[in-house]
Enzyme design. Sequence first.
Site, PDB file in Angstrom:
ATOM      1  N   SER A  80       0.574  -0.931   0.003  1.00 55.97           N
ATOM      2  CA  SER A  80      -0.260   0.067  -0.065  1.00 55.97           C
ATOM      3  C   SER A  80       0.869   1.107   0.281  1.00 55.97           C
ATOM      4  O   SER A  80       1.864   1.219   0.014  1.00 55.97           O
ATOM      5  CB  SER A  80      -0.942  -0.047   1.348  1.00 55.97           C
ATOM      6  OG  SER A  80      -0.166   0.349   2.483  1.00 55.97           O
ATOM      7  N   LYS A  81      -0.404   2.832   0.050  1.00 54.39           N
ATOM      8  CA  LYS A  81       0.746   3.479  -0.197  1.00 54.39           C
ATOM      9  C   LYS A  81       2.242   3.461   1.049  1.00 54.39           C
ATOM     10  O   LYS A  81       3.102   4.413   1.133  1.00 54.39           O
ATOM     11  CB  LYS A  81      -0.154   4.751   0.270  1.00 54.39           C
ATOM     12  CG  LYS A  81      -0.495   5.135  -1.507  1.00 54.39           C
ATOM     13  CD  LYS A  81      -1.338   6.488  -1.648  1.00 54.39           C
ATOM     14  CE  LYS A  81      -1.383   6.273  -3.435  1.00 54.39           C
ATOM     15  NZ  LYS A  81      -2.853   6.386  -2.795  1.00 54.39           N
TER      16      LYS A  81
END
Length: 484
Positions: free
Chosen positions: A255-256
């Site tokens: 994820s980010k």
Amino acid sequence: MTVNVRVRFAPSPTGALHVGGARTAIYNWAFARRTGGAFVLRIDDTDPERSTAENTQQILRSLEWLGIDWDEGPEAGGPFGPYFQTQRSDSYAAALERMKANGTAYPCFCTVAELDAKRTEAAAGEGVRGYDRTCRRLDPATAQARISAGEPHVWRLAVPEDRGDILVDDAIRGETVFPVSAMDDFVLVRTDGTPTYNFATVVDDAEMEITHVIRGDDHLSNTPRQILVFEALGHFVPVFAHLSMIWGADGRKLSKRHGATSVEAFHEEGILPEALLNYLALLGWSLDGETTIVSRETLRSCFSLDRISKNPAIFDFDKLEWMNGVYIREMAPELLAARMLPWLEDAGLTSAEDFAKRPEWYRALVPLVSERMKRMTDVVPALGFLFADEVRLDPEAVEKALSSDEARNGLVAAADALAGVESWDTEAIESTLRALAESLAVKPKVLFQAIRVAVTGSTVSPPLFESLALLGREATVLRIRAAR
Ligand code: GLU
């Protein structure tokens, strides 16, 4: 029997193209190319709140940037269009009619409040798991009368009573059996007439004659439901191949939090499309277990489902960067020069006109930077000094390299010596400056570093003599005089 392979990538345009989605697209594309089949791009834009035309555009452009072309889909058209789910309501309505007619779909009038009450009861351990099929027991005439009276209703799948457990024979994960008792009569069409994901996807996959569904394993639990819908439609069930997730180094879903995750972000950070394609292709698939540099052409000709791993893949940013460097260094200098241009342009350093005027000069920049480049963005700090009218001297570099008398006197003499060099090329510059250091009895390192700071503003730069040759005599002499 030979099958005409037809695969699809079906992104929801609720955001940018994530590397996980890009990998799914690459595998579908490569499989279609290897088998001579068709690669279909279908936009699953049924979530009206989160789907936007901008996101769709961004997904298309990211695929294009990676070199993934689709045979059918938005912009390409094709015989099974439209390729946007929001434009396919006629197909869903027709499929529902077929299912009504063959008794595999029935209307359900239970209200949300009623369903909630049943769920609470079920959670307390009394009722049936999932929908209790109340409306399946309505006689058809009563159901029709309630529909005619305008009573709100959904349409549910009538899971066949005599259906045994559902076997998913996945091309990557092998066999998984889902007990039919765990399948409730799930909703196909909502009260407002819109299809659910499990319904729309199957109707589309059936109509588009998809033979292989290659997608993320977050959809594995949907697969038994989708198989039931294919069967209800009287359609063959495609081969399923579920890809394991991509994890960050900490073993959590990428994820980010881990860094860039969209294709667009990697592009902006100076990763080459061919490097990202190569890296993602090997994130869960291998050519032979050892080859790390795999070209687009090799993927097209060698990709196979049986070399996809069922283990989660760990996204390694350093390895991607390393691979990017390999692609940068293997590129022909003319090509790399051309591909550096947009980065220099975006930084406001130069223009396409200038590039067109002196392509050899740009070509000569390549050896100055390519050895040390990891990302395309590296060209801006490395080459900026060649384009600016004046350089900004980094105060720390000045302190380090220009503060001694030795260095300052060296600069005065160097400006004069360079002004008199006969032919302005790397060799002449180097021999002039070496001779000067000797005659001044200054350590060459000290003199060269002083010149480097005066000309580039920094203590780190591409090789000095080559840099001066490319900068030109006038600017070199001016900068040395100014720094002094
Ligand atoms: N739109 C779905 C997704 O992006 C497609 C899933 C599928 O391939 O069936 O997850």
